[in-house]
Scaffold this active site. Structure first.
Site, PDB file in Angstrom:
ATOM      1  N   SER A   1       4.880   0.616  -9.419  1.00  0.00           N
ATOM      2  CA  SER A   1       3.790   1.590  -9.387  1.00  0.00           C
ATOM      3  C   SER A   1       4.184   2.866 -10.115  1.00  0.00           C
ATOM      4  CB  SER A   1       3.508   1.900  -7.914  1.00  0.00           C
ATOM      5  OG  SER A   1       2.730   3.052  -7.779  1.00  0.00           O
TER       6      SER A   1
ATOM      7  N   LYS B   1       9.107   0.861  -3.517  1.00  0.00           N
ATOM      8  CA  LYS B   1       8.967   0.439  -4.921  1.00  0.00           C
ATOM      9  C   LYS B   1      10.220   0.818  -5.703  1.00  0.00           C
ATOM     10  CE  LYS B   1       5.097  -1.580  -4.524  1.00  0.00           C
ATOM     11  NZ  LYS B   1       5.068  -3.030  -4.512  1.00  0.00           N
TER      12      LYS B   1
ATOM     13  N   ASP C   1       0.409 -16.242   0.814  1.00  0.00           N
ATOM     14  CA  ASP C   1      -0.092 -14.973   1.354  1.00  0.00           C
ATOM     15  C   ASP C   1      -0.171 -15.124   2.872  1.00  0.00           C
ATOM     16  OD1 ASP C   1      -2.041 -12.543  -0.176  1.00  0.00           O
ATOM     17  OD2 ASP C   1      -1.870 -12.643   2.021  1.00  0.00           O
TER      18      ASP C   1
ATOM     19  N   TYR D   1       6.385   4.084   1.408  1.00  0.00           N
ATOM     20  CA  TYR D   1       5.833   3.070   0.500  1.00  0.00           C
ATOM     21  C   TYR D   1       6.400   3.254  -0.914  1.00  0.00           C
ATOM     22  CZ  TYR D   1       2.815   0.950  -2.940  1.00  0.00           C
ATOM     23  OH  TYR D   1       2.385   0.246  -4.034  1.00  0.00           O
TER      24      TYR D   1
END
Ligand code: NAD
Ligand code: WQD
Length: 344
Positions: free
Chosen positions: A126, A155, A32, A151
């Protein structure tokens, strides 16, 4: 036991997943870059599981550093790829940041996988890919709608990149998980959601209003075509969501997948309105949420909830937690955060 790379593992969903992976004995390596999380999350994970996962502060979009990381932790069996930028509004203002971060991170992983003999990748997608579905509850074969934000577009593109890559090289396999609205926190309240600045999402705004950090919640729209006029979503406990990742990894490692790429909805199958969430939160936690009805938020979907039966049947997974318990966990976590801030 198998070794799992969790990118974005100090983030909200990632940290809960690391806990569940460690609980069943997986060895976890977290990567991360702490762009949207805090290193202290590792303390929370250690408190819950007794194990501090290996951690590397690396940007997944940095190919050379990722290559070195795979070399260092030789023998990674599967990747769960959470690392991504996720703020819808920010993605409209800074689209290139989103395209670079989300696409390059995935491309790097897919390029590095064959080099380091990693076959399996779970990808965080998503329900945003469905836009406003024509049929509810929405199933995995519903059409993908034009993206409402950069965004959301990342995806969709990432899903396509995975399909194309695996089509070209069937040595890989992938499970794409389409999350509905994850909320709540670990029952220990050692880890939970840590939004940066003013929350965009409903639940952190609700809990911050309840604790007095925000004056008033705005309910975005009361004139939608829903029973009470506010939008409907499928809110799922983050721990239920995390558990599905463990099952997905096990399915790939045990060669139980039926296709090289499989896609599952992860939701409860139940839609709740914004007003129902507020009312239930107030009831189960005994606190008032000052709120006012406000105009619609641009780009919002009216109503969406999952048909989770494919995941129920194929993965043997269901979202078990009640919304009451989920909202309780969110409140306990917010109170715990407030206590920590006071002590600092
Ligand atoms: P989060 O921001 O809490 O976690 C993402 C983590 O990835 C953060 O810790 C961040 O520091 C890290 N990260 C970002 N870019 C990175 C990079 N280039 N290299 C290394 N680390 C990087 O978000 P989350 O809610 O836990 O979401 C996890 C994933 O699930 C994301 O891919 C998100 O798009 C997806 N998702 C989230 C939701 C939601 O409502 N939370 C819904 C659907 C899908
Ligand atoms: C839920 C409902 C708001 C805040 C976002 C992303 C989506 C996906 C999930 C990642 C909506 C209402 C909210 C507030 C409100 N994420 N609301 N007052 O809109 O389903 O989707 O998270 O992939 O891509 O767009 O979630 O939590 O923002 O909103 O009334 O202050 O709460 O209008 O109806 P959403 P959310």
């Amino acid at each position: 036991m198998a070794k799992i790379l969790v990118t974005g593992g100090t983030g909200y969903i990632g940290s809960h997943t690391v806990v569940e992976l460690q609980k069943v004995g997986f060895e976890v390596v977290v990567v991360d870059n702490l762009s949207n999380s805090n290193i202290d999350v590792l303390n929370g994970i250690e408190k819950i599981t007794g194990i501090r996962p290996a951690f590397e502060n690396i940007d997944c979009a940095d190919y050379v550093s990722m290559d070195r990381m795979f070399e260092k932790y030789k023998g990674i069996d599967a990747i769960i790829h959470f690392a991504a930028s996720k703020a819808v509004g920010e993605s409209v203002e800074k689209p290139l940041l989103y395209y670079r971060n989300n696409l390059v991170s995935l491309i790097n992983l897919l390029q590095l996988m064959p080099i380091h003999k990693v076959k399996n990748i779970v990808f965080s997608s998503s329900c945003t890919v469905y836009g406003q579905p024509d049929v509810l509850p929405v199933t995995e074969d519903a059409p993908i709608k034009p993206a409402l934000s950069p965004y959301g577009n990342t995806k969709q593109i990432c899903e396509e990149i995975i399909h194309d890559t695996i089509h070209s090289n069937p040595c890989y396999q992938s499970i794409i998980l389409r999350y509905f609205n994850p909320i709540g926190a670990h029952p220990s309240a050692e880890i939970g959601e840590l939004p940066n600045g003013v929350p965009n999402n409903l639940l952190p705004f609700v809990t911050q209003t309840a604790i007095g950090l925000r004056k008033q919640l705005q309910v975005y729209g009361d004139d939608y075509n829903t029973p009470d006029g506010s939008c409907i979503r499928d809110y799922i406990h983050v721990v239920d969501l995390a558990k599905a990742h463990v099952i997905a990894v096990q399915r790939m490692l045990n060669n139980q997948t039926k296709h090289h790429v499989e896609t599952f909805n992860l939701g409860t199958g139940r839609g709740l309105s914004v007003l129902e969430i507020i009312e239930t939160f107030e009831k189960v936690n005994g606190v008032k949420i000052p709120y006012k009805l406000a105009p619609r938020r641009e780009g919002d979907i009216e109503k969406v909830w999952a048909d989770p039966s494919y995941a129920n049947d194929e993965l043997g997974w269901t979202a078990n937690e009640t919304v009451e318990e989920t909202l309780r966990s969110a409140w306990v976590w917010e109170q715990n955060l407030a206590k920590r801030v006071k002590e600092e």
